[in-house]
Design a protein around this motif. Sequence first.
Motif, PDB file in Angstrom:
ATOM      1  N   HIS A  34       0.850  -1.192   0.000  1.00 18.50           N
ATOM      2  CA  HIS A  34       0.000   0.000   0.000  1.00 18.50           C
ATOM      3  C   HIS A  34       0.882   1.237   0.000  1.00 18.50           C
ATOM      4  O   HIS A  34       1.594   1.500   0.963  1.00 18.50           O
ATOM      5  CB  HIS A  34      -0.917  -0.005   1.215  1.00 18.50           C
ATOM      6  N   ARG A  35       0.821   2.010  -1.087  1.00 19.41           N
ATOM      7  CA  ARG A  35       1.685   3.171  -1.242  1.00 19.41           C
ATOM      8  C   ARG A  35       0.976   4.400  -0.651  1.00 19.41           C
ATOM      9  O   ARG A  35       0.228   5.101  -1.338  1.00 19.41           O
ATOM     10  CB  ARG A  35       2.043   3.380  -2.713  1.00 19.41           C
ATOM     11  N   VAL A  36       1.204   4.626   0.633  1.00 17.97           N
ATOM     12  CA  VAL A  36       0.530   5.687   1.363  1.00 17.97           C
ATOM     13  C   VAL A  36       1.391   6.944   1.343  1.00 17.97           C
ATOM     14  O   VAL A  36       2.602   6.886   1.575  1.00 17.97           O
ATOM     15  CB  VAL A  36       0.259   5.255   2.820  1.00 17.97           C
ATOM     16  N   GLU A  37       0.767   8.087   1.074  1.00 17.18           N
ATOM     17  CA  GLU A  37       1.492   9.352   1.044  1.00 17.18           C
ATOM     18  C   GLU A  37       1.813   9.807   2.468  1.00 17.18           C
ATOM     19  O   GLU A  37       0.929   9.941   3.301  1.00 17.18           O
ATOM     20  CB  GLU A  37       0.654  10.416   0.326  1.00 17.18           C
ATOM     21  N   LEU A  38       3.081  10.051   2.720  1.00 14.57           N
ATOM     22  CA  LEU A  38       3.532  10.528   4.030  1.00 14.57           C
ATOM     23  C   LEU A  38       3.803  12.021   4.036  1.00 14.57           C
ATOM     24  O   LEU A  38       3.948  12.625   5.103  1.00 14.57           O
ATOM     25  CB  LEU A  38       4.796   9.777   4.450  1.00 14.57           C
ATOM     26  N   GLY A  39       3.890  12.621   2.851  1.00 16.22           N
ATOM     27  CA  GLY A  39       4.150  14.051   2.802  1.00 16.22           C
ATOM     28  C   GLY A  39       4.202  14.582   1.389  1.00 16.22           C
ATOM     29  O   GLY A  39       4.360  13.822   0.425  1.00 16.22           O
ATOM     30  N   HIS A  40       4.036  15.895   1.269  1.00 20.07           N
ATOM     31  CA  HIS A  40       4.208  16.624   0.008  1.00 20.07           C
ATOM     32  C   HIS A  40       5.173  17.772   0.263  1.00 20.07           C
ATOM     33  O   HIS A  40       5.253  18.294   1.386  1.00 20.07           O
ATOM     34  CB  HIS A  40       2.887  17.223  -0.488  1.00 20.07           C
ATOM     35  N   ALA A  41       5.890  18.184  -0.772  1.00 19.90           N
ATOM     36  CA  ALA A  41       6.787  19.325  -0.656  1.00 19.90           C
ATOM     37  C   ALA A  41       6.857  20.032  -2.005  1.00 19.90           C
ATOM     38  O   ALA A  41       6.867  19.392  -3.062  1.00 19.90           O
ATOM     39  CB  ALA A  41       8.178  18.892  -0.207  1.00 19.90           C
ATOM     40  N   LEU A  42       6.930  21.367  -1.947  1.00 25.26           N
ATOM     41  CA  LEU A  42       7.001  22.136  -3.191  1.00 25.26           C
ATOM     42  C   LEU A  42       7.671  23.489  -2.958  1.00 25.26           C
ATOM     43  O   LEU A  42       7.707  23.979  -1.828  1.00 25.26           O
ATOM     44  CB  LEU A  42       5.586  22.309  -3.771  1.00 25.26           C
ATOM     45  N   PRO A  43       8.231  24.042  -4.060  1.00 31.33           N
ATOM     46  CA  PRO A  43       8.251  23.488  -5.411  1.00 31.33           C
ATOM     47  C   PRO A  43       9.400  22.494  -5.587  1.00 31.33           C
ATOM     48  O   PRO A  43      10.517  22.735  -5.109  1.00 31.33           O
ATOM     49  CB  PRO A  43       8.482  24.728  -6.287  1.00 31.33           C
ATOM     50  N   ALA A  44       9.116  21.382  -6.244  1.00 34.58           N
ATOM     51  CA  ALA A  44      10.177  20.441  -6.592  1.00 34.58           C
ATOM     52  C   ALA A  44      10.966  21.012  -7.763  1.00 34.58           C
ATOM     53  O   ALA A  44      10.402  21.625  -8.672  1.00 34.58           O
ATOM     54  CB  ALA A  44       9.581  19.092  -6.972  1.00 34.58           C
ATOM     55  N   VAL A  45      12.266  20.824  -7.717  1.00 33.82           N
ATOM     56  CA  VAL A  45      13.131  21.348  -8.775  1.00 33.82           C
ATOM     57  C   VAL A  45      13.594  20.186  -9.657  1.00 33.82           C
ATOM     58  O   VAL A  45      14.228  19.246  -9.189  1.00 33.82           O
ATOM     59  CB  VAL A  45      14.353  22.079  -8.186  1.00 33.82           C
ATOM     60  N   GLU A  93      15.109  19.890 -18.897  1.00 30.87           N
ATOM     61  CA  GLU A  93      14.677  18.865 -19.850  1.00 30.87           C
ATOM     62  C   GLU A  93      13.605  17.969 -19.243  1.00 30.87           C
ATOM     63  O   GLU A  93      12.597  17.651 -19.892  1.00 30.87           O
ATOM     64  CB  GLU A  93      15.871  18.012 -20.291  1.00 30.87           C
ATOM     65  N   THR A  94      13.812  17.575 -17.984  1.00 28.58           N
ATOM     66  CA  THR A  94      12.832  16.709 -17.330  1.00 28.58           C
ATOM     67  C   THR A  94      11.520  17.440 -17.109  1.00 28.58           C
ATOM     68  O   THR A  94      10.438  16.888 -17.336  1.00 28.58           O
ATOM     69  CB  THR A  94      13.382  16.209 -15.982  1.00 28.58           C
ATOM     70  N   GLU A  95      11.602  18.699 -16.677  1.00 35.65           N
ATOM     71  CA  GLU A  95      10.380  19.478 -16.462  1.00 35.65           C
ATOM     72  C   GLU A  95       9.604  19.638 -17.750  1.00 35.65           C
ATOM     73  O   GLU A  95       8.366  19.535 -17.759  1.00 35.65           O
ATOM     74  CB  GLU A  95      10.726  20.843 -15.875  1.00 35.65           C
ATOM     75  N   GLN A  96      10.299  19.878 -18.847  1.00 34.35           N
ATOM     76  CA  GLN A  96       9.623  20.014 -20.138  1.00 34.35           C
ATOM     77  C   GLN A  96       8.906  18.721 -20.503  1.00 34.35           C
ATOM     78  O   GLN A  96       7.766  18.741 -20.995  1.00 34.35           O
ATOM     79  CB  GLN A  96      10.631  20.384 -21.222  1.00 34.35           C
ATOM     80  N   THR A  97       9.553  17.578 -20.256  1.00 30.19           N
ATOM     81  CA  THR A  97       8.944  16.282 -20.540  1.00 30.19           C
ATOM     82  C   THR A  97       7.692  16.075 -19.696  1.00 30.19           C
ATOM     83  O   THR A  97       6.651  15.636 -20.189  1.00 30.19           O
ATOM     84  CB  THR A  97       9.950  15.150 -20.253  1.00 30.19           C
ATOM     85  N   VAL A  98       7.787  16.405 -18.406  1.00 32.09           N
ATOM     86  CA  VAL A  98       6.654  16.233 -17.497  1.00 32.09           C
ATOM     87  C   VAL A  98       5.480  17.109 -17.918  1.00 32.09           C
ATOM     88  O   VAL A  98       4.342  16.638 -18.027  1.00 32.09           O
ATOM     89  CB  VAL A  98       7.076  16.548 -16.044  1.00 32.09           C
ATOM     90  N   LEU A  99       5.736  18.382 -18.160  1.00 33.87           N
ATOM     91  CA  LEU A  99       4.646  19.304 -18.462  1.00 33.87           C
ATOM     92  C   LEU A  99       3.992  18.994 -19.811  1.00 33.87           C
ATOM     93  O   LEU A  99       2.782  19.219 -19.985  1.00 33.87           O
ATOM     94  CB  LEU A  99       5.153  20.748 -18.434  1.00 33.87           C
ATOM     95  N   LYS A 100       4.756  18.456 -20.732  1.00 32.86           N
ATOM     96  CA  LYS A 100       4.174  18.038 -22.011  1.00 32.86           C
ATOM     97  C   LYS A 100       3.151  16.929 -21.794  1.00 32.86           C
ATOM     98  O   LYS A 100       2.051  16.952 -22.363  1.00 32.86           O
ATOM     99  CB  LYS A 100       5.275  17.577 -22.966  1.00 32.86           C
ATOM    100  N   GLU A 101       3.502  15.954 -20.967  1.00 29.75           N
ATOM    101  CA  GLU A 101       2.570  14.861 -20.682  1.00 29.75           C
ATOM    102  C   GLU A 101       1.353  15.357 -19.907  1.00 29.75           C
ATOM    103  O   GLU A 101       0.225  14.911 -20.132  1.00 29.75           O
ATOM    104  CB  GLU A 101       3.271  13.745 -19.896  1.00 29.75           C
ATOM    105  N   VAL A 102       1.573  16.288 -18.989  1.00 31.17           N
ATOM    106  CA  VAL A 102       0.459  16.838 -18.217  1.00 31.17           C
ATOM    107  C   VAL A 102      -0.507  17.600 -19.126  1.00 31.17           C
ATOM    108  O   VAL A 102      -1.735  17.475 -18.985  1.00 31.17           O
ATOM    109  CB  VAL A 102       0.977  17.735 -17.072  1.00 31.17           C
ATOM    110  N   ASP A 103       0.019  18.365 -20.056  1.00 33.39           N
ATOM    111  CA  ASP A 103      -0.842  19.073 -21.006  1.00 33.39           C
ATOM    112  C   ASP A 103      -1.705  18.083 -21.791  1.00 33.39           C
ATOM    113  O   ASP A 103      -2.905  18.326 -22.013  1.00 33.39           O
ATOM    114  CB  ASP A 103      -0.002  19.904 -21.974  1.00 33.39           C
TER     115      ASP A 103
END
Length: 425
Positions: free
Chosen positions: A234-245, A249-259
């Motif tokens: 069971h993959r339970v969330e223990l925390g969130h943090a932002l902004p992740a850096v 190149e990776t951010e561009q890849t992520v945001l393209k998929e999110v769009d």
Amino acid sequence: MTKPRVLLLEAAGPESGALVATAVAAGYQVHAATDLETHATFATDLKALLSGCLLTDFSRTEQALRDVIDYAHRRGIGAVLTTNEYLTELLAHVCAALGLPGNDPARAAAARSKAAMSEAFARHGVTAPRSRVVGTEDELLALCSARQITFPCVMKPAAGASSAGVTVVTSPAEATAAFQAAKVPRGMYGMDLDPRVLVQEFIEGTEYSVESITQNGTSTHLCVTRKTVTGGAHRVELGHALPAVLSPETEQTVLKEVDLAIAAVGIRNGASHTEVMLTPNGQCTVIEIGARIGAGQIGFLIQHALGIDPWAACLDTALGRPAHLAPTRSGYATVRFLTSPHPGRVATVTGLPDPSPRVPIVRVRKVVGQTVNGATDNTARLGSFVVVGPNQQSVDLYAEQLLDQIRIDVEPGDWPGSHSTTTET
């Protein structure tokens, strides 16, 4: 000039409460649609902020739609929105009927149903886990025998939320129990949910989410959130943090998929919360998306770290006005969730931090004497605290120090209510 009235589909929960307070502070009359049982839990200060309340039965979808539309006409409602996972599809149909900014009602089910979402992702070229919808245990066993399901895999309810009923399955011997866990109904308001189970390819990597606001089909991504998640079944969330850096190149890849994901489920006006997995080789896989602002304090983290008011942004979007989405500060924020090691009854909770400028939010969901579940999904949180500061290193270090000071003692046993489920909205 009289400001338009605002209708919120469900006002329970911290995100909804923040939205109500923001709208009222800006001079808007805010109304809420909820059910009788949930309305009874509204705090006195929340009731004082509301100008009116519609009681309806959200489990009767068509009747609820008629009730909300009729109420909106009678009260002169000029904006309708929600922060509730289970009501985003209803919201799309309400906005379309009233001619208000909203999402595509024909595709809104894909932002709720994991089964429909998987199909929409495939049609629109979103990089997502290979998925199969299974209706019966016999079908599952036949697929396992034919080796058409590979392990490890993930089994989840076709229309669940909060990671309830989600299991990482490592062998065929675990498949039946995971399948039954995923079939347990967990809908709010007594809603009838799709009883089928989604069997997904397991993606190994690091989990993030992307928080976005879309207006007239154009999305602005507010930030990437780093997620801390347990291992195991069971993959339970223990925390969130932002902004992740991330690297450019990776951010561009992520945001393209999110769009692509936002477009695939028909989000045209409103917030979205997209969960993604980054593999060691840098590939981004979209796990799922919600047509709402992220829960688990994410909106509050955005406000404290970046100076963006997500509640005002959601309100502006629902009103058809340009939202102010540029960061006004460059900070960092994290939330840590308190969980129980096993089901039982809370005996003691000590060491909780006091609210302060560095710890602006401390929330307790379970107190001494109440029953709790083990940490098998995100509904089992006992509480949380938020830490803010100028940079990741100082904030994460202080958060860990505070977490180490907290002691939670849970008396084990099958106490009445210790296996009940709730949903954080």
